[in-house]
Scaffold this motif. Structure first.
Motif, PDB file in Angstrom:
ATOM      1  N   THR A  74      80.517  23.771   1.166  1.00  0.00           N
ATOM      2  CA  THR A  74      79.670  24.528   0.097  1.00  0.00           C
ATOM      3  C   THR A  74      79.867  24.086  -1.234  1.00  0.00           C
ATOM      4  O   THR A  74      78.883  24.234  -1.825  1.00  0.00           O
TER       5      THR A  74
ATOM      6  N   TYR B  19      72.693  20.368  -4.921  1.00  0.00           N
ATOM      7  CA  TYR B  19      71.676  21.553  -5.312  1.00  0.00           C
ATOM      8  C   TYR B  19      71.147  20.760  -7.040  1.00  0.00           C
ATOM      9  O   TYR B  19      69.861  20.818  -7.881  1.00  0.00           O
TER      10      TYR B  19
ATOM     11  N   TYR C 226      63.315  19.561  -6.927  1.00  0.00           N
ATOM     12  CA  TYR C 226      63.494  21.161  -6.230  1.00  0.00           C
ATOM     13  C   TYR C 226      62.506  21.332  -6.804  1.00  0.00           C
ATOM     14  O   TYR C 226      61.268  21.940  -6.130  1.00  0.00           O
TER      15      TYR C 226
ATOM     16  N   GLY D  22      70.959  33.525  -3.890  1.00  0.00           N
ATOM     17  CA  GLY D  22      71.067  32.439  -3.318  1.00  0.00           C
ATOM     18  C   GLY D  22      69.638  32.323  -4.396  1.00  0.00           C
ATOM     19  O   GLY D  22      68.328  31.083  -3.891  1.00  0.00           O
ATOM     20  N   THR D  23      69.038  32.672  -5.168  1.00  0.00           N
ATOM     21  CA  THR D  23      68.010  32.107  -6.122  1.00  0.00           C
ATOM     22  C   THR D  23      67.338  31.028  -6.775  1.00  0.00           C
ATOM     23  O   THR D  23      66.314  30.812  -6.869  1.00  0.00           O
ATOM     24  N   GLY D  24      68.457  29.899  -6.374  1.00  0.00           N
ATOM     25  CA  GLY D  24      67.738  29.021  -6.834  1.00  0.00           C
ATOM     26  C   GLY D  24      67.299  28.866  -8.422  1.00  0.00           C
ATOM     27  O   GLY D  24      68.243  29.079  -9.423  1.00  0.00           O
TER      28      GLY D  24
ATOM     29  N   ASP E 180      73.424  33.319  -6.978  1.00  0.00           N
ATOM     30  CA  ASP E 180      73.538  31.427  -6.843  1.00  0.00           C
ATOM     31  C   ASP E 180      75.046  31.023  -6.821  1.00  0.00           C
ATOM     32  O   ASP E 180      75.617  31.010  -7.991  1.00  0.00           O
TER      33      ASP E 180
ATOM     34  N   SER F   1      75.210  27.501  -7.417  1.00  0.00           N
ATOM     35  CA  SER F   1      75.172  26.394  -8.173  1.00  0.00           C
ATOM     36  C   SER F   1      74.004  26.138  -9.671  1.00  0.00           C
ATOM     37  O   SER F   1      73.145  27.014  -9.861  1.00  0.00           O
TER      38      SER F   1
ATOM     39  N   MET G 162      78.083  32.956  -7.923  1.00  0.00           N
ATOM     40  CA  MET G 162      79.248  33.181  -6.704  1.00  0.00           C
ATOM     41  C   MET G 162      78.495  32.792  -5.778  1.00  0.00           C
ATOM     42  O   MET G 162      77.216  32.745  -5.598  1.00  0.00           O
ATOM     43  N   ASP G 163      79.007  32.655  -4.804  1.00  0.00           N
ATOM     44  CA  ASP G 163      79.127  32.613  -3.194  1.00  0.00           C
ATOM     45  C   ASP G 163      78.559  33.701  -2.471  1.00  0.00           C
ATOM     46  O   ASP G 163      79.084  34.393  -2.733  1.00  0.00           O
ATOM     47  N   VAL G 164      77.029  33.442  -1.808  1.00  0.00           N
ATOM     48  CA  VAL G 164      76.967  34.594  -1.713  1.00  0.00           C
ATOM     49  C   VAL G 164      77.263  35.420   0.085  1.00  0.00           C
ATOM     50  O   VAL G 164      76.781  36.480   0.402  1.00  0.00           O
ATOM     51  N   GLN G 165      78.049  35.051   0.681  1.00  0.00           N
ATOM     52  CA  GLN G 165      79.138  35.048   1.688  1.00  0.00           C
ATOM     53  C   GLN G 165      80.525  36.202   1.020  1.00  0.00           C
ATOM     54  O   GLN G 165      81.632  36.538   1.664  1.00  0.00           O
TER      55      GLN G 165
ATOM     56  N   ALA H  12      66.265  34.624   0.303  1.00  0.00           N
ATOM     57  CA  ALA H  12      64.850  33.198   0.509  1.00  0.00           C
ATOM     58  C   ALA H  12      65.381  32.482   1.149  1.00  0.00           C
ATOM     59  O   ALA H  12      65.864  31.544   0.394  1.00  0.00           O
ATOM     60  N   PHE H  13      65.318  31.540   2.117  1.00  0.00           N
ATOM     61  CA  PHE H  13      65.499  29.758   2.686  1.00  0.00           C
ATOM     62  C   PHE H  13      67.416  29.867   2.069  1.00  0.00           C
ATOM     63  O   PHE H  13      67.170  29.127   1.165  1.00  0.00           O
TER      64      PHE H  13
ATOM     65  N   HIS I  19      71.932  27.873   5.143  1.00  0.00           N
ATOM     66  CA  HIS I  19      73.100  27.179   4.541  1.00  0.00           C
ATOM     67  C   HIS I  19      74.313  27.380   4.208  1.00  0.00           C
ATOM     68  O   HIS I  19      75.367  27.143   3.848  1.00  0.00           O
TER      69      HIS I  19
END
Ligand SMILES: C[S@@+](CC[C@H](N)C(=O)[O-])C[C@H]1O[C@@H](n2cnc3c(N)ncnc32)[C@H](O)[C@@H]1O
Length: 280
Positions: A12, A19, A26, A58-60, A81, A83, A101-104, A119-120, A124
């Motif tokens: 992860t 990323y 990206y 996970g807004t990227g 996110d 990254s 942060m880790d989304v898990q 979204a997307f 991952h």
């Protein structure tokens, strides 16, 4: 170290770093292709009645934050996110809170948000079910979630020329199987089951197709800066230049059809049950 030695957490962290390294490519070259899908998902969420808070999981690089803001202008919109490089780009588009942060494992309070966008991201994650359970926890009762995941994809045939020449040149990449978890969520049935298991109700799943004809220069640029970046970097400078020369030569006779990408996405909306027992 090989992939068997890497824990899911390490993979992860490596994905987040990848990323960060390719955030600019990206944002400039891939995000415009998939952003309309995310925007259509957002149009299906109850954002016009959302006055308090939305979280973009996970807004990227924050591609969807301006659209969410337009749909829910008085809400606080939080982007999270893993990254740092992606979040740095999100900062340029968004004046609201952004957090690493880790989304898990969301460092966010329970029962806080009215809407969550995912979204997307799920494909991952080593533990997509844990992410959706966390999203469920931070949503208010009757809060809404929207997800997008990949179904089948047909890469542009020009990609095969890159793969062929990179392989021939002896380029290496360290695969990260723990964070390439497409099989978790690549059908309507799987998405329905994942959302149901996390405690969501009134689940609707539908699919859409994406077709994109790359401009040859953009495709080349994206391969160099993103898809083939690590494999190119694994070569010496001399071998890399020679490999790129062979790729250019082979691509010089490629017609437009070599640049057509086709993908299928699964989109879903669902709601957190009003009472925990409602989801049985
Ligand atoms: C394909 S991008 C999608 C970004 C954005 N949602 C969009 O639609 O443009 C996937 C994002 O998920 C993030 N990501 C992957 N695994 C993550 C994790 N475990 N925790 C937080 N973010 C993660 C990546 O850093 C990346 O920014």
């Amino acid at each position: 170290m090989n992939q068997a030695d890497l824990t899911a957490n390490q993979q992860t962290a490596m994905l987040a770093d990848r990323y960060t390294q390719r955030a600019g490519a990206y944002e400039a070259l891939w995000s415009p292709i998939i952003r309309p899908v995310g925007e259509r998902l957002i149009s299906r969420l109850p954002l016009s009645s959302t006055t308090r808070s939305v979280v973009d999981i996970g807004t990227g690089a924050g591609a969807l934050l301006p659209t969410i803001k337009r749909a829910a202008p008085s809400a606080v919109i939080v982007g999270v996110d893993r990254s740092p490089g992606m979040l740095r780009l999100a900062k340029d588009k968004h004046s609201g809170p952004l957090a690493l942060m880790d989304v898990q494992n969301l460092a966010l309070p329970a029962n806080r948000f009215q809407v969550a966008v995912v979204a997307f991201v799920l494909f991952h994650l080593p533990y997509p079910d844990q992410c959706l359970a966390e999203v469920n926890r931070v949503l208010q009762p009757r809060g809404a979630v929207g997800t997008v995941t990949w179904g089948s994809e047909n890469m542009a045939p020009a990609n095969a020329i890159w793969d062929d020449e990179l392989q021939g040149a002896g380029a290496q990449i360290l695969e990260l199987p723990a964070v390439d978890n497409r099989a978790c969520c690549d059908t309507a049935q799987k998405m329905t089951a994942l959302l149901g298991k996390a405690g969501f109700v009134s689940i609707k799943v539908w699919s859409e197709s994406i077709e994109h004809r790359w401009r040859p220069d953009d495709h080349f640029d994206y391969q160099v800066r993103s898809s083939s970046r690590l494999r190119l970097l694994s070569l010496s400078e001399k071998d890399r230049e020679a490999c790129l020369g062979r790729i250019r030569l082979r691509l010089s006779s490629a017609d437009g059809d070599q640049y057509v990408y086709r993908g299928e996405v699964f989109m879903a909306t669902a709601f957190k049950a009003d009472h925990p027992s409602d989801n049985h």
